[in-house]
Write a protein that holds these residues in place. Structure first.
Motif, PDB file in Angstrom:
ATOM      1  N   ALA A  97       0.886  -1.179   0.065  1.00 45.44           N
ATOM      2  CA  ALA A  97       0.158   0.064  -0.120  1.00 45.44           C
ATOM      3  C   ALA A  97       0.849   1.333   0.019  1.00 45.44           C
ATOM      4  O   ALA A  97       2.149   1.182   0.172  1.00 45.44           O
ATOM      5  N   LEU A  98       0.191   2.571  -0.041  1.00 46.44           N
ATOM      6  CA  LEU A  98       1.025   3.708  -0.037  1.00 46.44           C
ATOM      7  C   LEU A  98       0.893   4.319   1.265  1.00 46.44           C
ATOM      8  O   LEU A  98      -0.481   4.482   1.771  1.00 46.44           O
ATOM      9  N   VAL A  99       1.797   5.002   1.805  1.00 46.99           N
ATOM     10  CA  VAL A  99       1.756   5.870   3.075  1.00 46.99           C
ATOM     11  C   VAL A  99       2.302   6.956   2.705  1.00 46.99           C
ATOM     12  O   VAL A  99       3.400   7.251   2.194  1.00 46.99           O
ATOM     13  N   PHE A 100       1.612   8.227   3.045  1.00 43.70           N
ATOM     14  CA  PHE A 100       1.838   9.484   2.741  1.00 43.70           C
ATOM     15  C   PHE A 100       2.294  10.298   4.118  1.00 43.70           C
ATOM     16  O   PHE A 100       1.397  10.385   4.916  1.00 43.70           O
ATOM     17  N   LEU A 101       3.346  10.637   4.147  1.00 43.38           N
ATOM     18  CA  LEU A 101       3.848  11.426   5.431  1.00 43.38           C
ATOM     19  C   LEU A 101       3.592  12.878   5.459  1.00 43.38           C
ATOM     20  O   LEU A 101       3.778  13.734   4.533  1.00 43.38           O
ATOM     21  N   CYS A 102       2.954  13.394   6.538  1.00 42.07           N
ATOM     22  CA  CYS A 102       2.589  14.879   6.781  1.00 42.07           C
ATOM     23  C   CYS A 102       3.690  15.127   8.172  1.00 42.07           C
ATOM     24  O   CYS A 102       3.243  14.592   9.305  1.00 42.07           O
ATOM     25  N   HIS A 103       4.696  15.969   7.983  1.00 43.56           N
ATOM     26  CA  HIS A 103       5.455  16.149   9.089  1.00 43.56           C
ATOM     27  C   HIS A 103       4.836  17.318   9.931  1.00 43.56           C
ATOM     28  O   HIS A 103       3.972  18.148   9.615  1.00 43.56           O
ATOM     29  N   CYS A 150      -4.036   0.647  -1.931  1.00 39.75           N
ATOM     30  CA  CYS A 150      -4.761   1.556  -0.822  1.00 39.75           C
ATOM     31  C   CYS A 150      -3.725   2.456  -0.442  1.00 39.75           C
ATOM     32  O   CYS A 150      -2.551   2.549  -0.608  1.00 39.75           O
ATOM     33  N   ARG A 151      -4.363   3.613   0.122  1.00 39.87           N
ATOM     34  CA  ARG A 151      -3.753   5.081   0.247  1.00 39.87           C
ATOM     35  C   ARG A 151      -4.095   5.447   1.798  1.00 39.87           C
ATOM     36  O   ARG A 151      -5.105   5.514   2.231  1.00 39.87           O
ATOM     37  N   PHE A 152      -2.973   5.594   2.423  1.00 41.15           N
ATOM     38  CA  PHE A 152      -3.051   6.009   4.057  1.00 41.15           C
ATOM     39  C   PHE A 152      -2.149   7.216   4.233  1.00 41.15           C
ATOM     40  O   PHE A 152      -1.052   7.386   3.735  1.00 41.15           O
ATOM     41  N   LEU A 153      -2.658   8.098   5.106  1.00 44.66           N
ATOM     42  CA  LEU A 153      -2.015   9.321   5.543  1.00 44.66           C
ATOM     43  C   LEU A 153      -1.211   9.069   6.947  1.00 44.66           C
ATOM     44  O   LEU A 153      -1.864   8.199   7.711  1.00 44.66           O
ATOM     45  N   TYR A 154      -0.172   9.540   7.067  1.00 42.25           N
ATOM     46  CA  TYR A 154       0.487   9.298   8.339  1.00 42.25           C
ATOM     47  C   TYR A 154       0.792  10.853   8.956  1.00 42.25           C
ATOM     48  O   TYR A 154       1.804  11.577   8.285  1.00 42.25           O
ATOM     49  N   GLY A 155       0.305  11.451   9.747  1.00 40.72           N
ATOM     50  CA  GLY A 155       0.527  12.595  10.322  1.00 40.72           C
ATOM     51  C   GLY A 155       0.892  12.908  11.657  1.00 40.72           C
ATOM     52  O   GLY A 155       0.385  12.155  12.646  1.00 40.72           O
ATOM     53  N   GLU A 156       2.149  13.542  11.936  1.00 39.47           N
ATOM     54  CA  GLU A 156       2.843  13.674  13.320  1.00 39.47           C
ATOM     55  C   GLU A 156       2.384  15.262  13.548  1.00 39.47           C
ATOM     56  O   GLU A 156       2.637  16.415  12.874  1.00 39.47           O
ATOM     57  N   SER A 157       1.931  15.522  14.857  1.00 38.13           N
ATOM     58  CA  SER A 157       1.690  17.085  15.343  1.00 38.13           C
ATOM     59  C   SER A 157       0.994  17.694  14.394  1.00 38.13           C
ATOM     60  O   SER A 157      -0.161  17.374  14.276  1.00 38.13           O
ATOM     61  N   PHE A 217     -11.078   8.985  -1.021  1.00 41.17           N
ATOM     62  CA  PHE A 217      -9.785   8.910  -1.672  1.00 41.17           C
ATOM     63  C   PHE A 217      -8.793   8.062  -0.815  1.00 41.17           C
ATOM     64  O   PHE A 217      -8.063   7.364  -1.130  1.00 41.17           O
ATOM     65  N   TRP A 218      -9.054   8.342   0.460  1.00 42.81           N
ATOM     66  CA  TRP A 218      -8.058   7.531   1.590  1.00 42.81           C
ATOM     67  C   TRP A 218      -8.761   6.415   2.053  1.00 42.81           C
ATOM     68  O   TRP A 218     -10.143   6.323   2.410  1.00 42.81           O
ATOM     69  N   ASN A 219      -7.925   5.387   2.523  1.00 46.95           N
ATOM     70  CA  ASN A 219      -8.319   4.316   2.923  1.00 46.95           C
ATOM     71  C   ASN A 219      -8.054   4.207   4.578  1.00 46.95           C
ATOM     72  O   ASN A 219      -8.411   3.381   5.271  1.00 46.95           O
ATOM     73  N   GLY A 220      -7.423   5.068   4.987  1.00 45.37           N
ATOM     74  CA  GLY A 220      -7.260   5.202   6.670  1.00 45.37           C
ATOM     75  C   GLY A 220      -5.984   6.159   6.798  1.00 45.37           C
ATOM     76  O   GLY A 220      -5.474   6.758   5.962  1.00 45.37           O
ATOM     77  N   ALA A 221      -5.739   6.380   8.284  1.00 51.42           N
ATOM     78  CA  ALA A 221      -4.693   7.214   8.517  1.00 51.42           C
ATOM     79  C   ALA A 221      -4.247   6.855   9.635  1.00 51.42           C
ATOM     80  O   ALA A 221      -4.906   6.279  10.645  1.00 51.42           O
ATOM     81  N   ILE A 222      -3.100   7.283  10.128  1.00 48.74           N
ATOM     82  CA  ILE A 222      -2.272   6.990  11.402  1.00 48.74           C
ATOM     83  C   ILE A 222      -2.053   8.292  11.986  1.00 48.74           C
ATOM     84  O   ILE A 222      -1.357   9.130  11.498  1.00 48.74           O
ATOM     85  N   LEU A 223      -2.567   8.618  13.133  1.00 50.90           N
ATOM     86  CA  LEU A 223      -1.958   9.958  13.579  1.00 50.90           C
ATOM     87  C   LEU A 223      -1.086   9.933  14.943  1.00 50.90           C
ATOM     88  O   LEU A 223      -1.629   9.114  15.997  1.00 50.90           O
TER      89      LEU A 223
END
Length: 204
Positions: free
Chosen positions: A34-40, A109-116, A132-138
């Motif tokens: 799957a794809l994971v997209f980082l948000c710093h 599948c597309r997942f977001l990964y966001g910190e702070s 559009f998104w399948n899930g997120a990790i916060l």
């Protein structure tokens, strides 16, 4: 046996013509799960600060993509000056979408990964296009600014009145952000030694 990881860097331009830094960690021997997209977070960057996260996820079989927001990390722009928060969200959305539509990734599948602050970016990205998104990790997401770190209401009122005149001034009175956010002294020193991470007071 650990999966080999391929690391790549690329510069792109946003809709305002500003050059932005992007990076990716890919499992080199197989198609990603799957794809994971980082948000710093605010003042942070992807290639160094989020490297361990990218490598671990890629070794687990995921394709990981990061972007330094305008004015952050290796991207161009006034250091950590955020004129409009929606600009960050739109820049991330446009880059992440451009990756997702590539032939080899269309079915993933597309997942977001966001910190702070990246947690707030991830939430707004999801709100912008929920299907559009399948899930997120916060991770410690900034869903709102804690009352403990806000300046006195009188100070906030004064700063709000002058923000249009001196928006880039580094005068917001806050505690040391790094000390407040990171309890591990070793981690603090790693962050302080990273020249790509912004360590001044927040801009007005």
């Amino acid at each position: 046996m650990k999966m080999e990881v391929e690391y790549q860097e690329e510069y792109i331009r946003n809709s305002r013509g500003v050059q932005l830094f992007t990076c990716r960690w890919l499992p080199s021997s197989s198609s990603p799960l799957a794809l994971v997209f980082l948000c710093h977070g605010y003042g942070m960057e992807c290639s160094g600060f989020m490297r361990e996260c990218g490598v671990r996820l890629a070794r687990a079989g995921y394709a990981v993509f990061g972007i330094d927001y305008e004015g952050h990390g290796r991207s161009k722009g006034s250091r950590c000056y955020i004129k409009k928060f929606e600009n960050i969200v739109n820049d991330c959305y446009n880059f992440f979408k451009s990756v997702s539509v590539q032939e080899e990734y269309r079915t993933k599948c597309r997942f977001l990964y966001g910190e702070s602050m990246g947690g707030a970016v991830a939430l707004l990205l999801h709100k912008k296009d929920p299907t559009f998104w399948n899930g997120a990790i916060l991770v410690a997401p900034m869903c709102k600014i804690s009352e403990k770190v806000k300046p006195h209401p009188v100070i906030v009122n004064i700063l709000t009145q002058v923000v249009d005149v001196i928006p880039k001034w580094k005068i917001v009175p806050t505690k040391d952000v790094i000390d407040a956010a990171f309890k591990d002294p070793v981690k603090r020193e790693q962050i302080r030694s990273n020249n790509l991470i912004y360590q001044d007071k927040p801009r007005l």
